[in-house]
Design a protein around this motif. Sequence first.
Motif, PDB file in Angstrom:
ATOM      1  N   TYR A 129      -8.686 -48.458  47.115  1.00 38.43           N
ATOM      2  CA  TYR A 129      -9.097 -47.364  46.030  1.00 38.43           C
ATOM      3  C   TYR A 129      -8.005 -47.157  44.810  1.00 38.43           C
ATOM      4  CZ  TYR A 129     -10.123 -43.013  43.648  1.00 38.43           C
ATOM      5  OH  TYR A 129     -10.245 -41.847  42.896  1.00 38.43           O
ATOM      6  N   LYS A 165     -16.052 -42.336  48.551  1.00 35.85           N
ATOM      7  CA  LYS A 165     -15.797 -41.814  47.432  1.00 35.85           C
ATOM      8  C   LYS A 165     -17.050 -41.507  46.680  1.00 35.85           C
ATOM      9  CE  LYS A 165     -15.274 -46.744  45.680  1.00 35.85           C
ATOM     10  NZ  LYS A 165     -15.446 -47.376  46.911  1.00 35.85           N
ATOM     11  N   GLY A 166     -17.046 -40.631  45.752  1.00 34.22           N
ATOM     12  CA  GLY A 166     -17.828 -39.875  44.946  1.00 34.22           C
ATOM     13  C   GLY A 166     -18.910 -39.182  45.894  1.00 34.22           C
ATOM     14  N   ASP A 222     -14.906 -41.239  42.295  1.00 30.22           N
ATOM     15  CA  ASP A 222     -15.224 -42.205  42.274  1.00 30.22           C
ATOM     16  C   ASP A 222     -14.606 -43.109  41.220  1.00 30.22           C
ATOM     17  OD1 ASP A 222     -16.875 -44.751  42.493  1.00 30.22           O
ATOM     18  OD2 ASP A 222     -18.866 -43.725  42.544  1.00 30.22           O
TER      19      ASP A 222
END
Length: 223
Positions: A129, A165-166, A222
């Motif tokens: 990430y 994520k997001g 994100d």
Amino acid sequence: MHLLVVEDNPSLLNTIVQFLSDEFEVDQANNGEDALYLAMKNIHDAIILDVMIPEIDGFEVLRKMRKEGIRIPVLFLTARDSLEDRVKGLDSGGDDYLVKPFQAAELKARIRALLRRSGSLTTDQTIRYRGIELSGKEREIIVEGEPIKLTAKQYELLEYLIQNKGAILTKEQIYDRIWGFESDTTIAIVEVFMHYLRKKLEPFGYHADIKTIRSVGYMLNDE
């Protein structure tokens, strides 16, 4: 990795859970109602689902999951070996179909293949990430080229955030995923560990990427 095994034969269920538990964290259910309840929590990386189970059959459990947007990969494990059943299982949203009797090694191999395809388990056991890299095999974390130390639970928490994520993760989802249904801690532990994880990431600026969703949970921005 966190699996859900659904099987109504107590002996077979116990056997499957035992040989999977050396590699995965495993929850279990022996009927369709319980299976659907656990699946809707959306905390598992894969589900091993028998077709002929009480209350709601496996095909219907999967249909309801997909209708609610639950995309967890599902491997049907069943004695029903006709071509029609295989096609029905895959067309209903299943990702794989293994017929009983089966070998433990093959079941594990198919689960690992499902996890790789879904992105939960990459071929090199590494997820990334932005400038953060997690090595699942060694459970090491590199941030902007610098290794940092996390406790086991902090690592699992960051891994879960990155994998989703997001997406908003509720405190209940995080608690059930990281600590498990049978933990003797309380859900308040989620806030405590989130605080310490942010502290570890603060020198690199990534603490701000973890957003608190008031009265609900957390979300990792994100990329």
